[in-house]
Design a protein around this motif. Structure first.
Motif, PDB file in Angstrom:
ATOM      1  N   ASP A  23       8.507  -0.552  23.560  1.00 52.95           N
ATOM      2  CA  ASP A  23       9.397  -1.572  24.105  1.00 52.95           C
ATOM      3  C   ASP A  23       9.599  -2.720  23.108  1.00 52.95           C
ATOM      4  OD1 ASP A  23       9.566  -0.205  26.583  1.00 52.95           O
ATOM      5  OD2 ASP A  23       7.661  -1.111  27.209  1.00 52.95           O
ATOM      6  N   VAL A  24       8.506  -3.118  22.460  1.00 50.29           N
ATOM      7  CA  VAL A  24       8.593  -4.204  21.476  1.00 50.29           C
ATOM      8  C   VAL A  24       9.458  -3.781  20.296  1.00 50.29           C
ATOM      9  CG1 VAL A  24       7.295  -5.694  19.906  1.00 50.29           C
ATOM     10  CG2 VAL A  24       6.370  -5.143  22.169  1.00 50.29           C
ATOM     11  N   ALA A  25       9.269  -2.536  19.831  1.00 47.58           N
ATOM     12  CA  ALA A  25      10.053  -2.040  18.702  1.00 47.58           C
ATOM     13  C   ALA A  25      11.538  -2.022  19.052  1.00 47.58           C
ATOM     14  CB  ALA A  25       9.572  -0.649  18.314  1.00 47.58           C
ATOM     15  N   GLU A  26      11.852  -1.565  20.267  1.00 49.92           N
ATOM     16  CA  GLU A  26      13.252  -1.503  20.681  1.00 49.92           C
ATOM     17  C   GLU A  26      13.841  -2.904  20.808  1.00 49.92           C
ATOM     18  OE1 GLU A  26      16.013   0.286  24.341  1.00 49.92           O
ATOM     19  OE2 GLU A  26      13.838   0.609  24.306  1.00 49.92           O
ATOM     20  N   ARG A  27      13.095  -3.828  21.419  1.00 49.43           N
ATOM     21  CA  ARG A  27      13.595  -5.181  21.627  1.00 49.43           C
ATOM     22  C   ARG A  27      13.823  -5.910  20.297  1.00 49.43           C
ATOM     23  NH1 ARG A  27      13.196  -9.377  25.596  1.00 49.43           N
ATOM     24  NH2 ARG A  27      13.297  -7.659  27.098  1.00 49.43           N
ATOM     25  N   SER A  28      12.944  -5.691  19.327  1.00 48.07           N
ATOM     26  CA  SER A  28      13.042  -6.421  18.060  1.00 48.07           C
ATOM     27  C   SER A  28      13.838  -5.679  16.999  1.00 48.07           C
ATOM     28  CB  SER A  28      11.641  -6.727  17.517  1.00 48.07           C
ATOM     29  OG  SER A  28      10.892  -5.530  17.354  1.00 48.07           O
ATOM     30  N   GLY A  29      14.225  -4.429  17.282  1.00 52.87           N
ATOM     31  CA  GLY A  29      15.045  -3.684  16.345  1.00 52.87           C
ATOM     32  C   GLY A  29      14.319  -3.221  15.105  1.00 52.87           C
ATOM     33  N   VAL A  30      13.020  -2.924  15.245  1.00 52.37           N
ATOM     34  CA  VAL A  30      12.237  -2.416  14.107  1.00 52.37           C
ATOM     35  C   VAL A  30      11.535  -1.134  14.530  1.00 52.37           C
ATOM     36  CG1 VAL A  30      11.875  -4.752  13.233  1.00 52.37           C
ATOM     37  CG2 VAL A  30      10.155  -3.722  14.728  1.00 52.37           C
ATOM     38  N   SER A  31      10.853  -0.531  13.589  1.00 55.48           N
ATOM     39  CA  SER A  31      10.132   0.700  13.888  1.00 55.48           C
ATOM     40  C   SER A  31       8.799   0.396  14.563  1.00 55.48           C
ATOM     41  CB  SER A  31       9.879   1.484  12.602  1.00 55.48           C
ATOM     42  OG  SER A  31       8.965   0.789  11.780  1.00 55.48           O
ATOM     43  N   ILE A  32       8.231   1.412  15.192  1.00 52.38           N
ATOM     44  CA  ILE A  32       6.907   1.273  15.800  1.00 52.38           C
ATOM     45  C   ILE A  32       5.876   0.932  14.732  1.00 52.38           C
ATOM     46  CG2 ILE A  32       5.090   2.501  17.051  1.00 52.38           C
ATOM     47  CD1 ILE A  32       7.357   4.184  18.298  1.00 52.38           C
ATOM     48  N   ALA A  33       6.033   1.534  13.559  1.00 53.84           N
ATOM     49  CA  ALA A  33       5.097   1.276  12.463  1.00 53.84           C
ATOM     50  C   ALA A  33       5.120  -0.194  12.053  1.00 53.84           C
ATOM     51  CB  ALA A  33       5.433   2.159  11.271  1.00 53.84           C
ATOM     52  N   THR A  34       6.311  -0.795  12.068  1.00 49.83           N
ATOM     53  CA  THR A  34       6.412  -2.207  11.703  1.00 49.83           C
ATOM     54  C   THR A  34       5.713  -3.083  12.732  1.00 49.83           C
ATOM     55  OG1 THR A  34       8.491  -1.862  10.530  1.00 49.83           O
ATOM     56  CG2 THR A  34       8.015  -4.102  11.260  1.00 49.83           C
ATOM     57  N   VAL A  35       5.901  -2.771  14.015  1.00 48.09           N
ATOM     58  CA  VAL A  35       5.203  -3.521  15.059  1.00 48.09           C
ATOM     59  C   VAL A  35       3.698  -3.425  14.845  1.00 48.09           C
ATOM     60  CG1 VAL A  35       4.755  -3.727  17.533  1.00 48.09           C
ATOM     61  CG2 VAL A  35       7.064  -3.198  16.723  1.00 48.09           C
ATOM     62  N   SER A  36       3.215  -2.238  14.553  1.00 45.19           N
ATOM     63  CA  SER A  36       1.790  -2.042  14.327  1.00 45.19           C
ATOM     64  C   SER A  36       1.292  -2.877  13.153  1.00 45.19           C
ATOM     65  CB  SER A  36       1.506  -0.552  14.066  1.00 45.19           C
ATOM     66  OG  SER A  36       0.139  -0.343  13.807  1.00 45.19           O
ATOM     67  N   ARG A  37       2.079  -2.921  12.073  1.00 43.77           N
ATOM     68  CA  ARG A  37       1.662  -3.685  10.888  1.00 43.77           C
ATOM     69  C   ARG A  37       1.624  -5.176  11.182  1.00 43.77           C
ATOM     70  NH1 ARG A  37       5.262  -0.532   8.060  1.00 43.77           N
ATOM     71  NH2 ARG A  37       6.580  -2.347   7.580  1.00 43.77           N
ATOM     72  N   VAL A  38       2.521  -5.658  12.053  1.00 41.99           N
ATOM     73  CA  VAL A  38       2.519  -7.082  12.403  1.00 41.99           C
ATOM     74  C   VAL A  38       1.162  -7.488  12.970  1.00 41.99           C
ATOM     75  CG1 VAL A  38       3.439  -8.756  14.058  1.00 41.99           C
ATOM     76  CG2 VAL A  38       5.001  -7.327  12.714  1.00 41.99           C
ATOM     77  N   TYR A  39       0.562  -6.606  13.745  1.00 37.34           N
ATOM     78  CA  TYR A  39      -0.715  -6.937  14.364  1.00 37.34           C
ATOM     79  C   TYR A  39      -1.920  -6.544  13.512  1.00 37.34           C
ATOM     80  CZ  TYR A  39       1.789  -8.159  18.588  1.00 37.34           C
ATOM     81  OH  TYR A  39       2.623  -8.771  19.482  1.00 37.34           O
ATOM     82  N   ARG A  40      -1.770  -5.529  12.694  1.00 44.65           N
ATOM     83  CA  ARG A  40      -2.909  -5.063  11.892  1.00 44.65           C
ATOM     84  C   ARG A  40      -2.968  -5.739  10.528  1.00 44.65           C
ATOM     85  NH1 ARG A  40      -5.382  -0.611  14.075  1.00 44.65           N
ATOM     86  NH2 ARG A  40      -4.261   0.425  15.768  1.00 44.65           N
ATOM     87  N   THR A  41      -1.824  -5.832   9.858  1.00 42.03           N
ATOM     88  CA  THR A  41      -1.761  -6.441   8.526  1.00 42.03           C
ATOM     89  C   THR A  41      -0.521  -7.329   8.451  1.00 42.03           C
ATOM     90  OG1 THR A  41      -0.615  -4.478   7.672  1.00 42.03           O
ATOM     91  CG2 THR A  41      -3.015  -4.579   7.378  1.00 42.03           C
ATOM     92  N   PRO A  42      -0.544  -8.478   9.119  1.00 40.77           N
ATOM     93  CA  PRO A  42       0.664  -9.305   9.239  1.00 40.77           C
ATOM     94  C   PRO A  42       1.259  -9.726   7.898  1.00 40.77           C
ATOM     95  CG  PRO A  42      -1.305 -10.492   9.963  1.00 40.77           C
ATOM     96  CD  PRO A  42      -1.698  -9.069   9.821  1.00 40.77           C
ATOM     97  N   ASP A  43       0.428  -9.910   6.882  1.00 39.36           N
ATOM     98  CA  ASP A  43       0.949 -10.353   5.587  1.00 39.36           C
ATOM     99  C   ASP A  43       1.811  -9.296   4.907  1.00 39.36           C
ATOM    100  OD1 ASP A  43      -0.289 -12.768   5.891  1.00 39.36           O
ATOM    101  OD2 ASP A  43      -2.052 -12.237   4.707  1.00 39.36           O
TER     102      ASP A  43
END
Length: 350
Positions: free
Chosen positions: A8-28
């Motif tokens: 849902d977050v990936a769809e709402r923000s227009g990015v991939s699931i992998a990008t959402v995951s990186r935001v929380y795991r390796t934000p930099d």
């Protein structure tokens, strides 16, 4: 209504699931603009990343979380390094809350996950929240909007400070009452009239409440009521207290008869600075603190202070979290824990 997912977050923000995951795991590793878009989408959806495959809804992590500002005091740590037997004596405010939470969590079969300062920002907050069943947060640690999101998915208890979110459980101590009683003691029992108050940052709710109590005592005694503390110390450490004491001595105005510090750490630093300057405590200046940390009783002279039930604060936080986990429909509560005046030699007692 089902909990929002990473999809849902990936769809709402227009990015991939992998990008959402990186935001929380390796934000930099994610561009700031993209990272903020993902975090905003998560806030809107009420998404909190799960720390394991079972997710928060099952509440089976067996872990409770505590977030607090980094309250490290280099001088207190140096004391502990110089004296291996001093570890317990230099336990500070946050240390005591941790000990109280650990004791109560163990009693209920939970572990405790501790996060100090959370410099990583909102993504770090969400990462910690995703690994616990319930969350205790000290004032000024997590932005209100992030707490709102987290509280949709798991119990949250706010410790200290004002009750910024009505539907959350909240625990505070009687800061104003304690400081008022302490100031009245100096005024009525010791006859002191020229008092100075050294506070904390304006964003420190505990320090501001203590200053309010000081103002009330001055007003009741017919003394001038200051609009602001005589000095403010942002970090409220021993070093800040020492600098405040030096500054008060160096002023061209008449020296105060007593100095009330917003916490014990500053008061301890002041005692040492005054000794270096040849100023006798309490004969020349009375000095008081607030908190009742163990160090307050072993400094010389022993510190007059207001003891707050710090460990009980941590224990009560766990009790409220466990109650909420067992009964999510329970009405939120706001508790005020009592404090007690401890009279020692630094004010002329004992």
């Amino acid at each position: 209504m089902s909990a929002p997912t990473v999809y849902d977050v990936a769809e709402r923000s227009g990015v991939s699931i992998a990008t959402v995951s990186r935001v929380y795991r390796t934000p930099d590793s994610v561009r700031a603009q993209t990272r903020e878009r993902v975090l905003e989408a998560a806030r809107q959806l009420g998404y909190v990343p799960s720390g394991n495959a079972r997710g928060l809804a099952s509440r089976t992590t067996g872990v409770l979380g505590l977030c607090f500002p980094d309250m490290a005091d280099p001088d207190a740590e140096a004391d502990a390094e110089a004296d291996s037997d001093a570890d317990d004596a230099v336990m500070l405010y946050s240390d005591q809350i941790i000990r109280g939470m650990e004791r109560a969590a163990r009693r209920h079969g939970y572990a405790l996950l501790i996060a100090a300062s959370l410099e990583g920002g909102p993504e770090s907050v969400a990462k910690v929240a995703g690994r616990v069943d319930g969350f205790a947060v000290l004032a000024r640690t997590v932005p209100t909007e992030d707490l709102e999101v987290i509280s949709r998915r798991l119990p949250v208890v706010m410790l200290a400070g004002p009750r910024e979110i009505d539907h959350l459980d909240h625990i505070v101590v009687a800061n104003a009452d304690g400081e008022r009683e302490l100031a009245r003691h100096l005024i009525e029992d010791h006859g002191l009239r020229r008092l100075a108050f050294v506070g904390g940052d304006v964003d420190s709710p505990d320090a501001e409440a203590r200053f309010l109590g000081f103002q009330e005592a001055c007003r009741d005694a017919g003394l001038p009521v200051p609009d602001e503390p005589d000095l403010r110390a942002e970090m409220m450490t021993q070093a800040e207290g020492a600098r405040a004491a030096e500054a008060l001595l160096d002023r061209e105005t008449e020296r105060p008869q007593g100095v009330l510090f917003a916490n014990d750490q500053m008061a301890v630093g002041a005692l040492r600075a005054l000794e270096r300057r040849g100023v006798r405590v309490p004969e020349d200046i009375a000095v008081t603190g607030f908190d009742g940390i163990p160090l307050s009783r072993i400094v010389r002279p022993p510190l007059t202070t207001v003891r707050q039930p710090i460990r009980q604060l941590g224990e009560q936080a766990v009790e409220l979290l466990v109650q909420r986990l067992g009964n999510s429909g329970r009405e939120p509560v706001s508790l005020m824990l009592p404090v007690s005046l401890i009279r020692r030699a630094s004010c002329g007692c004992g």
